[in-house]
Design a protein around this motif. Sequence first.
Motif, PDB file in Angstrom:
ATOM      1  N   CYS A 254       0.818  -1.224   0.000  1.00  0.00           N
ATOM      2  CA  CYS A 254       0.000   0.000   0.000  1.00  0.00           C
ATOM      3  C   CYS A 254       0.845   1.265   0.000  1.00  0.00           C
ATOM      4  N   ALA A 255       2.192   1.131  -0.064  1.00  0.00           N
ATOM      5  CA  ALA A 255       3.106   2.257  -0.224  1.00  0.00           C
ATOM      6  C   ALA A 255       3.237   3.145   1.019  1.00  0.00           C
ATOM      7  N   ARG A 256       2.629   2.764   2.122  1.00  0.00           N
ATOM      8  CA  ARG A 256       2.751   3.498   3.374  1.00  0.00           C
ATOM      9  C   ARG A 256       4.150   3.249   3.936  1.00  0.00           C
ATOM     10  N   VAL A 257       4.714   4.252   4.637  1.00  0.00           N
ATOM     11  CA  VAL A 257       6.024   4.041   5.258  1.00  0.00           C
ATOM     12  C   VAL A 257       5.908   4.009   6.778  1.00  0.00           C
ATOM     13  N   TRP A 258       6.818   3.259   7.394  1.00  0.00           N
ATOM     14  CA  TRP A 258       6.835   3.101   8.852  1.00  0.00           C
ATOM     15  C   TRP A 258       8.272   3.227   9.323  1.00  0.00           C
TER      16      TRP A 258
ATOM     17  N   LEU B 226     -14.750 -13.525  -7.622  1.00  0.00           N
ATOM     18  CA  LEU B 226     -14.408 -13.204  -6.235  1.00  0.00           C
ATOM     19  C   LEU B 226     -13.818 -11.800  -6.137  1.00  0.00           C
ATOM     20  N   ARG B 227     -12.962 -11.445  -7.104  1.00  0.00           N
ATOM     21  CA  ARG B 227     -12.372 -10.107  -7.084  1.00  0.00           C
ATOM     22  C   ARG B 227     -13.451  -9.038  -7.164  1.00  0.00           C
ATOM     23  N   MET B 228     -14.440  -9.270  -8.033  1.00  0.00           N
ATOM     24  CA  MET B 228     -15.532  -8.303  -8.185  1.00  0.00           C
ATOM     25  C   MET B 228     -16.294  -8.139  -6.870  1.00  0.00           C
ATOM     26  N   VAL B 229     -16.592  -9.270  -6.225  1.00  0.00           N
ATOM     27  CA  VAL B 229     -17.336  -9.212  -4.962  1.00  0.00           C
ATOM     28  C   VAL B 229     -16.533  -8.443  -3.915  1.00  0.00           C
ATOM     29  N   LEU B 230     -15.235  -8.721  -3.838  1.00  0.00           N
ATOM     30  CA  LEU B 230     -14.388  -8.050  -2.846  1.00  0.00           C
ATOM     31  C   LEU B 230     -14.335  -6.545  -3.104  1.00  0.00           C
ATOM     32  N   VAL B 231     -14.198  -6.165  -4.378  1.00  0.00           N
ATOM     33  CA  VAL B 231     -14.122  -4.739  -4.712  1.00  0.00           C
ATOM     34  C   VAL B 231     -15.429  -4.038  -4.329  1.00  0.00           C
ATOM     35  N   LEU B 232     -16.561  -4.692  -4.611  1.00  0.00           N
ATOM     36  CA  LEU B 232     -17.857  -4.121  -4.223  1.00  0.00           C
ATOM     37  C   LEU B 232     -17.920  -3.932  -2.712  1.00  0.00           C
ATOM     38  N   TYR B 233     -17.483  -4.958  -1.998  1.00  0.00           N
ATOM     39  CA  TYR B 233     -17.539  -4.945  -0.540  1.00  0.00           C
ATOM     40  C   TYR B 233     -16.721  -3.786   0.024  1.00  0.00           C
ATOM     41  N   VAL B 234     -15.569  -3.530  -0.587  1.00  0.00           N
ATOM     42  CA  VAL B 234     -14.684  -2.478  -0.077  1.00  0.00           C
ATOM     43  C   VAL B 234     -15.172  -1.089  -0.503  1.00  0.00           C
ATOM     44  N   LEU B 235     -15.601  -0.955  -1.758  1.00  0.00           N
ATOM     45  CA  LEU B 235     -15.876   0.388  -2.288  1.00  0.00           C
ATOM     46  C   LEU B 235     -17.249   0.936  -1.931  1.00  0.00           C
TER      47      LEU B 235
ATOM     48  N   CYS C  37      -7.742   3.281  -8.182  1.00  0.00           N
ATOM     49  CA  CYS C  37      -6.482   3.822  -7.678  1.00  0.00           C
ATOM     50  C   CYS C  37      -6.245   3.242  -6.293  1.00  0.00           C
ATOM     51  N   ASN C  38      -5.284   2.319  -6.197  1.00  0.00           N
ATOM     52  CA  ASN C  38      -5.033   1.634  -4.922  1.00  0.00           C
ATOM     53  C   ASN C  38      -4.777   2.593  -3.781  1.00  0.00           C
ATOM     54  N   TRP C  39      -3.935   3.579  -4.084  1.00  0.00           N
ATOM     55  CA  TRP C  39      -3.516   4.478  -3.021  1.00  0.00           C
ATOM     56  C   TRP C  39      -4.720   5.205  -2.421  1.00  0.00           C
ATOM     57  N   SER C  40      -5.616   5.678  -3.295  1.00  0.00           N
ATOM     58  CA  SER C  40      -6.791   6.399  -2.804  1.00  0.00           C
ATOM     59  C   SER C  40      -7.650   5.499  -1.925  1.00  0.00           C
ATOM     60  N   VAL C  41      -7.773   4.230  -2.342  1.00  0.00           N
ATOM     61  CA  VAL C  41      -8.600   3.311  -1.551  1.00  0.00           C
ATOM     62  C   VAL C  41      -7.969   3.077  -0.181  1.00  0.00           C
ATOM     63  N   TRP C  42      -6.655   2.830  -0.173  1.00  0.00           N
ATOM     64  CA  TRP C  42      -5.981   2.614   1.114  1.00  0.00           C
ATOM     65  C   TRP C  42      -6.114   3.837   1.996  1.00  0.00           C
TER      66      TRP C  42
ATOM     67  N   ALA D  31     -16.588  -4.610   8.070  1.00  0.00           N
ATOM     68  CA  ALA D  31     -15.585  -5.375   8.809  1.00  0.00           C
ATOM     69  C   ALA D  31     -14.608  -6.033   7.839  1.00  0.00           C
ATOM     70  N   HIS D  32     -13.339  -6.036   8.210  1.00  0.00           N
ATOM     71  CA  HIS D  32     -12.284  -6.692   7.433  1.00  0.00           C
ATOM     72  C   HIS D  32     -12.142  -6.129   6.021  1.00  0.00           C
ATOM     73  N   ALA D  33     -12.539  -4.882   5.823  1.00  0.00           N
ATOM     74  CA  ALA D  33     -12.422  -4.295   4.486  1.00  0.00           C
ATOM     75  C   ALA D  33     -10.974  -4.297   4.015  1.00  0.00           C
ATOM     76  N   ARG D  34     -10.041  -4.079   4.952  1.00  0.00           N
ATOM     77  CA  ARG D  34      -8.616  -4.051   4.555  1.00  0.00           C
ATOM     78  C   ARG D  34      -8.165  -5.405   4.050  1.00  0.00           C
ATOM     79  N   HIS D  35      -8.576  -6.452   4.760  1.00  0.00           N
ATOM     80  CA  HIS D  35      -8.212  -7.791   4.294  1.00  0.00           C
ATOM     81  C   HIS D  35      -8.820  -8.070   2.925  1.00  0.00           C
ATOM     82  N   ALA D  36     -10.063  -7.639   2.783  1.00  0.00           N
ATOM     83  CA  ALA D  36     -10.758  -7.885   1.526  1.00  0.00           C
ATOM     84  C   ALA D  36     -10.030  -7.194   0.383  1.00  0.00           C
ATOM     85  N   PHE D  37      -9.607  -5.940   0.603  1.00  0.00           N
ATOM     86  CA  PHE D  37      -8.945  -5.215  -0.476  1.00  0.00           C
ATOM     87  C   PHE D  37      -7.573  -5.820  -0.786  1.00  0.00           C
ATOM     88  N   ARG D  38      -6.884  -6.229   0.271  1.00  0.00           N
ATOM     89  CA  ARG D  38      -5.586  -6.877   0.076  1.00  0.00           C
ATOM     90  C   ARG D  38      -5.730  -8.134  -0.756  1.00  0.00           C
TER      91      ARG D  38
END
Lengths: 211, 209
Positions: A23-27, B114-123, B196-201, B134-141
């Motif tokens: 995710c490009a975050r730094v620590w 599965l990827r589509m479902v995960l993206v929906l769940y996160v976005l 955009c991954n960064w924006s989502v994170w 819950a677990h949105a970070r895991h889902a996006f990862r």
Amino acid sequence: MEITGNRRILTAREAGLVACRRCARVWPMGTTECGRCGARLQSRDTGSLGRVWALWIAGLICYIPANIYPMLVTQTLLDTSKSTIVGGAVDLLHHGAVGVAVIILVASVLIPMGKFLAIAYLALSVHRGSNLSSGRRHHVYEMVEFIGRWSMIDVFVVAILSSLVQLSVVASIHPGPAALTFALSVVCTMLSAQSFDSRMFWDEDAPQRKL
Amino acid sequence: MTHSDLALEDLIACPQCDALYTARMPEIGERAVCERCHTVLIAPRRKAGLRIIALTLTVLILVISALFFPFLTIHVQGFANQASIMDTASSFGSGALLLLSLATAAMIVLIPLLRMVLVLYVLTPIVMNLPPYAHARHAFRLSQELKPWAMAEIFAIGCAVALVKVASLASIGFGPAFWMFSALVVIVLFNDMYLCNWSVWKSLETDES
């Protein structure tokens, strides 16, 4: 995007930070898990080359039977013919389907061979240095990552043909054992490329080494 | 200049080459690219979230319905056969090749789905300005990790190659599933472009803290 500091690019490692590759975050250096995405953190994944080589060898071993055993078994009224990857492409050439033969040869022979060579070269270059610049090697690495999946095309062609061409006694096509070992070989090389820590290419640009 | 005076969350390191930058949201339509290795770091799009959700829903519907329609049909000398995507995925049959059937089914249908479902769940919560599920970070990862293994577009090219191979021996017809699949490939490409991954994170981070 602003470069922090002066003109020379500063790396996270030089700044005493460890970056998350996901995710490009730094620590701060020493953090072991990314607090944002949960990925494991390592400033340079030094163990990665071991995994790269292990998967590389596994992929190469699978690639040998993939070329010796038949990929497709075609049964017609009169006979049964088995064709290997290269044999199948040669048959296509004889039938005049030059375009498809080229696609098959590129996807199943040229790309896998090129990938084996490229990954080996990149892995060796981390230890021994290289005539190629970091940027060049990074390009090669990106090519390998991008193109690797496309080798699967031959496996899918076999799957499509063997499900479609089931015409009773007239003609039927079945997959040969090479389909499995070829798929395994593609998966191994994909994992091998993914294991690579591309940040290692750039470390020799660091000032400590240049002095 | 040291970084002690900068908050860590304002920095971004290139995941490919470790170059360190101060993260600044680029103007709409612009992208932030690593100066050293040219990896795209930040690429926000206006209303990307809504577009991605709409496209993802379309893909879900297309994949599921494509499963039930014939994909390709073949006619030769009075004999005919048709194959659905499920037939194709299970064509490797028995024994060790069964493994390959499972892998094929996963790569062309299950993982893209599965990827589509995960993206929906996160976005969905991000777009609706709600706290993440819950677990949105895991889902996006997971959705990011699965990306190289979703091979729908490679399957589509495989179809083209297979068609040319058989075309001289038999007449081939396209079933509805074939066209659904073709549309899907294009949509998946657009979808990945918008995300955009960064924006989502970033939004997962601010919303959860």
